[in-house]
Design a protein around this motif. Structure first.
Motif, PDB file in Angstrom:
ATOM      1  N   ASN A  23       3.180  62.248 -27.827  1.00 16.31           N
ATOM      2  CA  ASN A  23       3.813  62.817 -26.639  1.00 16.31           C
ATOM      3  C   ASN A  23       5.337  62.887 -26.772  1.00 16.31           C
ATOM      4  OD1 ASN A  23       1.311  63.057 -25.038  1.00 16.31           O
ATOM      5  ND2 ASN A  23       1.307  60.833 -25.254  1.00 16.31           N
ATOM      6  N   LEU A  24       5.866  62.165 -27.752  1.00 16.47           N
ATOM      7  CA  LEU A  24       7.308  62.211 -27.979  1.00 16.47           C
ATOM      8  C   LEU A  24       7.774  63.623 -28.321  1.00 16.47           C
ATOM      9  CD1 LEU A  24       7.772  58.941 -30.036  1.00 16.47           C
ATOM     10  CD2 LEU A  24       8.953  59.518 -27.911  1.00 16.47           C
ATOM     11  N   HIS A  25       6.862  64.450 -28.809  1.00 12.63           N
ATOM     12  CA  HIS A  25       7.255  65.788 -29.252  1.00 12.63           C
ATOM     13  C   HIS A  25       7.013  66.865 -28.209  1.00 12.63           C
ATOM     14  CE1 HIS A  25       7.437  63.585 -32.956  1.00 12.63           C
ATOM     15  NE2 HIS A  25       6.132  63.366 -32.929  1.00 12.63           N
ATOM     16  N   ALA A  26       6.622  66.483 -27.013  1.00 15.42           N
ATOM     17  CA  ALA A  26       6.267  67.477 -26.000  1.00 15.42           C
ATOM     18  C   ALA A  26       7.447  68.363 -25.614  1.00 15.42           C
ATOM     19  CB  ALA A  26       5.723  66.771 -24.771  1.00 15.42           C
ATOM     20  N   ARG A  27       7.111  69.579 -25.166  1.00 17.61           N
ATOM     21  CA  ARG A  27       8.151  70.513 -24.704  1.00 17.61           C
ATOM     22  C   ARG A  27       8.490  70.278 -23.238  1.00 17.61           C
ATOM     23  NH1 ARG A  27       6.061  76.316 -27.180  1.00 17.61           N
ATOM     24  NH2 ARG A  27       5.673  75.562 -29.304  1.00 17.61           N
ATOM     25  N   ALA A  28       7.565  69.636 -22.521  1.00 17.45           N
ATOM     26  CA  ALA A  28       7.818  69.314 -21.109  1.00 17.45           C
ATOM     27  C   ALA A  28       6.966  68.120 -20.729  1.00 17.45           C
ATOM     28  CB  ALA A  28       7.478  70.513 -20.231  1.00 17.45           C
ATOM     29  N   TYR A  29       7.454  67.364 -19.742  1.00 14.50           N
ATOM     30  CA  TYR A  29       6.740  66.174 -19.289  1.00 14.50           C
ATOM     31  C   TYR A  29       6.396  66.273 -17.809  1.00 14.50           C
ATOM     32  CZ  TYR A  29       8.137  64.130 -23.717  1.00 14.50           C
ATOM     33  OH  TYR A  29       8.312  63.882 -25.059  1.00 14.50           O
ATOM     34  N   PHE A  30       5.299  65.634 -17.464  1.00 16.02           N
ATOM     35  CA  PHE A  30       4.849  65.613 -16.082  1.00 16.02           C
ATOM     36  C   PHE A  30       4.495  64.180 -15.690  1.00 16.02           C
ATOM     37  CE2 PHE A  30       4.307  69.810 -17.634  1.00 16.02           C
ATOM     38  CZ  PHE A  30       4.473  70.669 -16.560  1.00 16.02           C
ATOM     39  N   LEU A  31       4.986  63.767 -14.530  1.00 17.12           N
ATOM     40  CA  LEU A  31       4.656  62.431 -14.032  1.00 17.12           C
ATOM     41  C   LEU A  31       3.987  62.590 -12.668  1.00 17.12           C
ATOM     42  CD1 LEU A  31       4.822  59.323 -14.235  1.00 17.12           C
ATOM     43  CD2 LEU A  31       7.107  59.470 -13.208  1.00 17.12           C
ATOM     44  N   SER A  32       2.717  62.187 -12.584  1.00 17.76           N
ATOM     45  CA  SER A  32       1.956  62.428 -11.348  1.00 17.76           C
ATOM     46  C   SER A  32       2.315  61.436 -10.250  1.00 17.76           C
ATOM     47  CB  SER A  32       0.453  62.372 -11.632  1.00 17.76           C
ATOM     48  OG  SER A  32       0.061  61.052 -11.941  1.00 17.76           O
ATOM     49  N   HIS A  33       2.652  60.223 -10.612  1.00 19.11           N
ATOM     50  CA  HIS A  33       3.062  59.225  -9.618  1.00 19.11           C
ATOM     51  C   HIS A  33       3.665  58.025 -10.332  1.00 19.11           C
ATOM     52  CE1 HIS A  33      -0.941  57.819 -10.837  1.00 19.11           C
ATOM     53  NE2 HIS A  33      -0.652  56.637 -10.334  1.00 19.11           N
ATOM     54  N   CYS A  34       4.273  57.153  -9.537  1.00 25.21           N
ATOM     55  CA  CYS A  34       5.050  56.059 -10.114  1.00 25.21           C
ATOM     56  C   CYS A  34       4.260  54.763 -10.249  1.00 25.21           C
ATOM     57  CB  CYS A  34       6.288  55.822  -9.251  1.00 25.21           C
ATOM     58  SG  CYS A  34       7.800  56.169 -10.128  1.00 25.21           S
ATOM     59  N   HIS A  35       3.155  54.792 -10.962  1.00 22.20           N
ATOM     60  CA  HIS A  35       2.464  53.552 -11.298  1.00 22.20           C
ATOM     61  C   HIS A  35       2.620  53.332 -12.801  1.00 22.20           C
ATOM     62  CE1 HIS A  35      -0.382  53.247  -7.550  1.00 22.20           C
ATOM     63  NE2 HIS A  35       0.792  52.690  -7.354  1.00 22.20           N
ATOM     64  N   LYS A  36       2.810  52.077 -13.169  1.00 21.13           N
ATOM     65  CA  LYS A  36       3.171  51.737 -14.541  1.00 21.13           C
ATOM     66  C   LYS A  36       2.173  52.268 -15.587  1.00 21.13           C
ATOM     67  CE  LYS A  36       6.983  49.026 -14.152  1.00 21.13           C
ATOM     68  NZ  LYS A  36       7.196  48.916 -12.735  1.00 21.13           N
ATOM     69  N   ASP A  37       0.883  52.249 -15.228  1.00 21.97           N
ATOM     70  CA  ASP A  37      -0.097  52.681 -16.228  1.00 21.97           C
ATOM     71  C   ASP A  37      -0.051  54.194 -16.465  1.00 21.97           C
ATOM     72  OD1 ASP A  37      -1.097  52.832 -13.588  1.00 21.97           O
ATOM     73  OD2 ASP A  37      -3.147  53.017 -14.306  1.00 21.97           O
ATOM     74  N   HIS A  38       0.763  54.894 -15.700  1.00 22.69           N
ATOM     75  CA  HIS A  38       0.961  56.329 -15.930  1.00 22.69           C
ATOM     76  C   HIS A  38       2.361  56.607 -16.478  1.00 22.69           C
ATOM     77  CE1 HIS A  38      -2.732  57.929 -13.929  1.00 22.69           C
ATOM     78  NE2 HIS A  38      -2.757  56.668 -13.563  1.00 22.69           N
ATOM     79  N   MET A  39       3.051  55.542 -16.838  1.00 21.12           N
ATOM     80  CA  MET A  39       4.444  55.692 -17.280  1.00 21.12           C
ATOM     81  C   MET A  39       4.650  55.117 -18.675  1.00 21.12           C
ATOM     82  SD  MET A  39       5.960  54.519 -13.607  1.00 21.12           S
ATOM     83  CE  MET A  39       7.677  54.430 -14.024  1.00 21.12           C
ATOM     84  N   LYS A  40       3.566  54.995 -19.416  1.00 20.40           N
ATOM     85  CA  LYS A  40       3.663  54.377 -20.737  1.00 20.40           C
ATOM     86  C   LYS A  40       4.617  55.165 -21.642  1.00 20.40           C
ATOM     87  CE  LYS A  40       0.569  51.717 -23.634  1.00 20.40           C
ATOM     88  NZ  LYS A  40      -0.713  51.707 -24.348  1.00 20.40           N
ATOM     89  N   GLY A  41       5.613  54.467 -22.136  1.00 17.11           N
ATOM     90  CA  GLY A  41       6.583  55.080 -23.039  1.00 17.11           C
ATOM     91  C   GLY A  41       7.744  55.766 -22.337  1.00 17.11           C
ATOM     92  N   LEU A  42       7.696  55.767 -21.008  1.00 12.41           N
ATOM     93  CA  LEU A  42       8.691  56.538 -20.252  1.00 12.41           C
ATOM     94  C   LEU A  42      10.107  55.976 -20.381  1.00 12.41           C
ATOM     95  CD1 LEU A  42       8.969  59.016 -18.415  1.00 12.41           C
ATOM     96  CD2 LEU A  42       8.468  57.562 -16.458  1.00 12.41           C
ATOM     97  N   LYS A  43      10.225  54.691 -20.707  1.00 17.32           N
ATOM     98  CA  LYS A  43      11.578  54.172 -20.917  1.00 17.32           C
ATOM     99  C   LYS A  43      11.838  53.875 -22.396  1.00 17.32           C
ATOM    100  CE  LYS A  43      10.344  49.657 -18.839  1.00 17.32           C
ATOM    101  NZ  LYS A  43       9.385  49.176 -19.808  1.00 17.32           N
ATOM    102  N   GLY A  44      11.002  54.426 -23.240  1.00 10.46           N
ATOM    103  CA  GLY A  44      11.130  54.171 -24.675  1.00 10.46           C
ATOM    104  C   GLY A  44      12.430  54.682 -25.254  1.00 10.46           C
TER     105      GLY A  44
END
Length: 559
Positions: A23-44
Motif C-alpha cells: 500500500n506504500l505505493h498507492a496513488r491515493a489513500y482512503f480512510l473509512s473511519h478513525c479506528h486503529k485497526d483501519h489505520m495500520k501503517g498510517l503513521k509509518g
DNA sequence: GCGATCAGGT
DNA sequence: CACACCTGATCGC
C-alpha cells in the motif's frame, strides 16, 4: 477485526484502510473511519517520506475523520495531504502514477456507515466498474434504499463488488437489537439509578474508541447533564458532541477512563477519583456496552443484563447483524462480495461460502433448474441464487427481502392474523418450522418442504410486490452532514420512537427515514392468502419485475 | 531508542 | 458473548 489487505481487485492503484506493505505505493489513500485497526501503517516513517516528495498523493476521508485524525499529532504530517469530502457528493479524483505520469480517473462518493463518528463507506465508479468498500458499518434494515447515490434513477446501481464488513456475517448473530432499543434500555437503567439521590452515579465502561458518542449525547440530553470524559480535544469542531461532554468531574454520568479503572470500580471509586464533597460515599453502578445477539427466531430478551451487585452489561453494537447485512446485500445484489473480517471460529472459506448466495448470479441461459418446488423459472434479469440455510423456508433466490417484510408484519401489533409466515405456510400446505426444528439446529436442519403445485418462492414474489409497496414518497435525503454520524436524540426531536417502525428507530444516523410501508389489512390478507394458496396470480405484475431492487417510492416519483 | 509483533488483559 | 485498544515482553534494526 479487519483483515482487509488494503486493495481492491478493480482499482489496485488505491489503498483503503491499510497503509503498510504494498500500500506504500498507492496513488491515493482512503480512510473509512478513525479506528486503529483501519489505520495500520498510517503513521509509518516510509509513508511520511513518500508524502514529502509527493504533490499528488492524497488521503480521502470525511471531515469528521480528518478532524479526529489530526487531533493526534502523530498524524500531523498528513495535514496537507488530506482531502475531506462531503457525504453523498460524487467527486472526481485523478489517480496519477508520479513516476510514469500515467493517469486514471474515478468518481468517489462517501456514504454514511453508522459505525462511529465520521465513518463512511466508499463508492468508487470508474472504468473497472462500480465497487463499494463498506469499511465498518451498522445500517438498519432498509437503510440501503434510502441512500440516493446507490441508485441511478429508480434502480439500484449495478455493483461489481462489495468489500464487506462481515464481522457478524454468521447466522449465529442473526439479530442485534436496534440502536434505539439499546439506547432506551440504557436510558431506563440510568433513570432508575440516578433518580434515587444525587449520590447515585453511573459509570459507562466504554472502550478507548470512537463510537460511544451518540450514547453520551443522548444520555446528556435526557438527563440534562454532561458526561464526564477524559478529553474534549478531538471534539473541538463538533458542537453537537461538545455540548454533552465535560472534563468537570462533578456530574452523575461518567465515561472517564483510567488504566486500572476496573480495579477502581471494585473499590467503589470512579476512574477519575471523583467523590461527593461532604464525604458521603458515591453509589456507583457500571454499565458496560457490549454486543448482544439473538437467533433468528429467538424472542429478544432484555438489552440490559445484570452481571454483579452494581454492574451491568448493556447491548451496544458498532456493526450490523447477520440479518442487517443480508438485507443490505440482497438490496444491492453485487456480483462479487469480499469479506474483510472472518468471524471467530470460522475460516475465510466459510464466510466466502456463506456469502455466495448473496451474490448476483450472472446468467447466460434464461432457464434455471431448481432442486425443489417449481423447478423452472425464467428470468431475464440477473438474480440472487439464494439457498442460504437461514432462508430455508424458501428454496428460491430473492426471497430474503420478502421474508423481512413478512417478519415486519409479524412484529406489527395491528396485524390481527398473528404470524403471516405460518399462516401462509399452512395455507400452502406446509407445517410451521418450529414444530420440528430445534432452536439450536435450526440453521443446519433441512426443512422437509413438501413439493407443492405452487412454488412458495413464486407465491411470495407476488405477495412481496404487494407487501412492500409504499403509499408515500420517500423522505428527502439530507445533504452536507456535519458529523457523518447523527445522534437520534439530538435530532430536533422528531417523532416519539414508539411511533416509528423498527427500521426507522434504529436508523438514527444521517440516513433519512422512509415512510413506513402499509401492511395490508386483515381482510386483504385473508383474500390474498387464499388466492395465493389456490395458485392464482394475485397481482397483475410481471414476475420479472425486480421489485426488491426498486427504490421504495422511486418509480412514481422519478419516472 | 524506536517500531513491529505477540500474548494477555478489559 | 467476540470490539477495539492498552500494556508489557521480546526481537530486530
Amino acid at each position: 477485526m479487519s483483515s482487509f489487505a488494503g486493495r481492491m481487485k478493480e482499482y489496485p492503484y488505491i489503498s483503503l484502510d491499510r497503509f503498510d506493505r504494498e500500500n506504500l505505493h498507492a496513488r491515493a489513500y482512503f480512510l473509512s473511519h478513525c479506528h486503529k485497526d483501519h489505520m495500520k501503517g498510517l503513521k509509518g516513517p516510509l509513508l511520511k517520506r513518500k508524502l514529502k516528495f509527493s504533490l499528488t498523493v492524497k488521503l480521502y476521508c470525511s471531515f469528521v475523520t480528518k478532524e479526529l485524525l489530526l487531533s493526534n499529532p502523530k498524524y500531523g504530517f498528513w495535514a496537507d495531504h488530506i482531502v475531506a469530502l462531503e457525504l453523498e457528493s460524487p467527486t472526481q479524483i485523478s489517480l496519477i502514477d508520479e513516476a510514469s505520469g500515467e493517469k486514471e480517473e474515478a468518481v468517489v462518493t462517501l456514504l454514511p456507515a453508522g459505525h462511529c463518528p465520521g465513518s463512511v463507506m466508499f463508492l468508487i465508479e470508474g472504468a473497472q466498474g462500480t465497487v463499494l468498500y463498506t469499511g465498518d458499518f451498522r445500517l438498519a434494515e432498509g437503510d440501503a434504499s434510502r441512500i440516493e447515490v446507490l441508485h441511478s434513477g429508480s434502480r439500484v446501481k449495478d455493483i461489481q463488488s462489495v468489500y464487506l464488513d462481515s464481522t457478524f456475517y454468521d447466522p449465529r448473530f442473526y439479530q442485534i437489537p436496534s440502536r434505539e432499543a439499546c439506547l432506551s434500555g440504557i436510558r431506563g437503567l440510568v433513570l432508575d439509578w440516578l433518580s434515587r439521590s444525587t449520590y447515585h452515579v453511573v459509570w459507562l465502561n466504554c472502550k478507548a474508541a470512537y463510537g460511544y458518542e451518540y450514547l453520551f449525547t443522548n444520555l446528556g440530553e435526557e438527563f440534562h447533564t454532561q458526561v464526564h470524559v477524559n478529553s474534549l480535544d478531538m471534539f473541538k469542531k463538533m458542537p453537537e458532541i461538545l455540548a454533552h461532554v465535560t472534563t468537570e468531574r462533578a456530574t452523575q454520568i461518567h465515561a472517564c477512563r483510567h488504566p486500572k479503572d476496573e480495579e477502581f470500580m471494585r473499590g467503589n471509586r470512579l476512574p477519575c477519583g471523583s467523590f461527593a464533597s461532604d464525604g458521603t460515599p458515591l453509589k456507583i453502578i457500571s454499565i458496560k456496552p457490549s454486543t448482544m445477539w439473538f437467533g433468528e427466531r429467538t424472542r429478544k430478551t432484555n438489552v440490559i443484563v445484570k452481571t454483579g451487585s452494581s454492574s451491568y452489561r448493556a447491548c451496544f453494537s458498532f456493526h450490523s447483524s447477520y440479518a442487517e447485512i443480508r438485507d443490505f446485500l440482497s438490496y444491492l445484489q453485487p456480483i462479487n462480495i469480499y469479506p474483510s473480517v472472518v468471524p471467530l471460529g470460522r475460516t475465510h472459506a466459510d464466510v466466502t461460502e456463506l456469502l455466495k448466495p448473496m451474490c448476483r448470479e450472472v446468467i447466460s441461459s434464461a432457464v434455471i433448474y431448481r432442486p425443489l418446488g417449481t423447478l423452472k423459472r425464467t428470468r431475464q434479469e440477473p438474480t440472487c441464487h439464494d439457498v442460504d440455510c437461514a432462508d430455508w423456508l424458501f428454496e428460491s433466490g430473492d426471497m430474503a427481502p420478502v421474508r423481512k417484510r413478512l417478519m415486519k408484519l409479524e412484529a406489527t401489533p395491528t396485524t390481527p392474523l398473528g404470524d403471516p409466515v405460518h399462516l401462509l405456510l399452512s395455507l400452502i400446505g406446509c407445517q410451521a418450522p418450529e414444530a420440528f426444528v430445534d432452536e439450536d439446529e435450526k440453521h443446519s436442519a433441512q426443512f422437509p418442504l413438501p413439493l407443492n403445485p405452487i412454488s412458495p418462492g413464486h407465491v411470495l414474489s407476488q405477495a412481496k410486490t404487494m407487501l412492500i409497496q409504499d403509499g408515500e414518497c420517500q423522505g428527502e435525503i439530507l445533504a452536507g452532514i456535519d458529523t457523518g454520524w447523527k445522534e437520534s436524540g439530538s435530532h430536533a426531536h422528531q417523532t416519539d420512537p414508539s411511533e416509528l417502525s423498527e427500521s426507522q428507530v434504529s436508523s438514527d444516523f444521517e440516513v433519512p427515514s422512509t415512510p413506513e410501508s402499509h401492511p395490508p389489512g386483515t381482510d386483504e390478507l385473508i383474500v390474498l392468502y387464499k388466492r395465493l394458496a389456490a395458485g392464482e396470480q394475485v397481482l397483475g405484475l410481471n414476475p420479472e419485475d425486480r421489485a426488491c431492487r426498486t427504490k421504495p417510492g422511486g418509480p412514481s416519483l422519478q419516472d
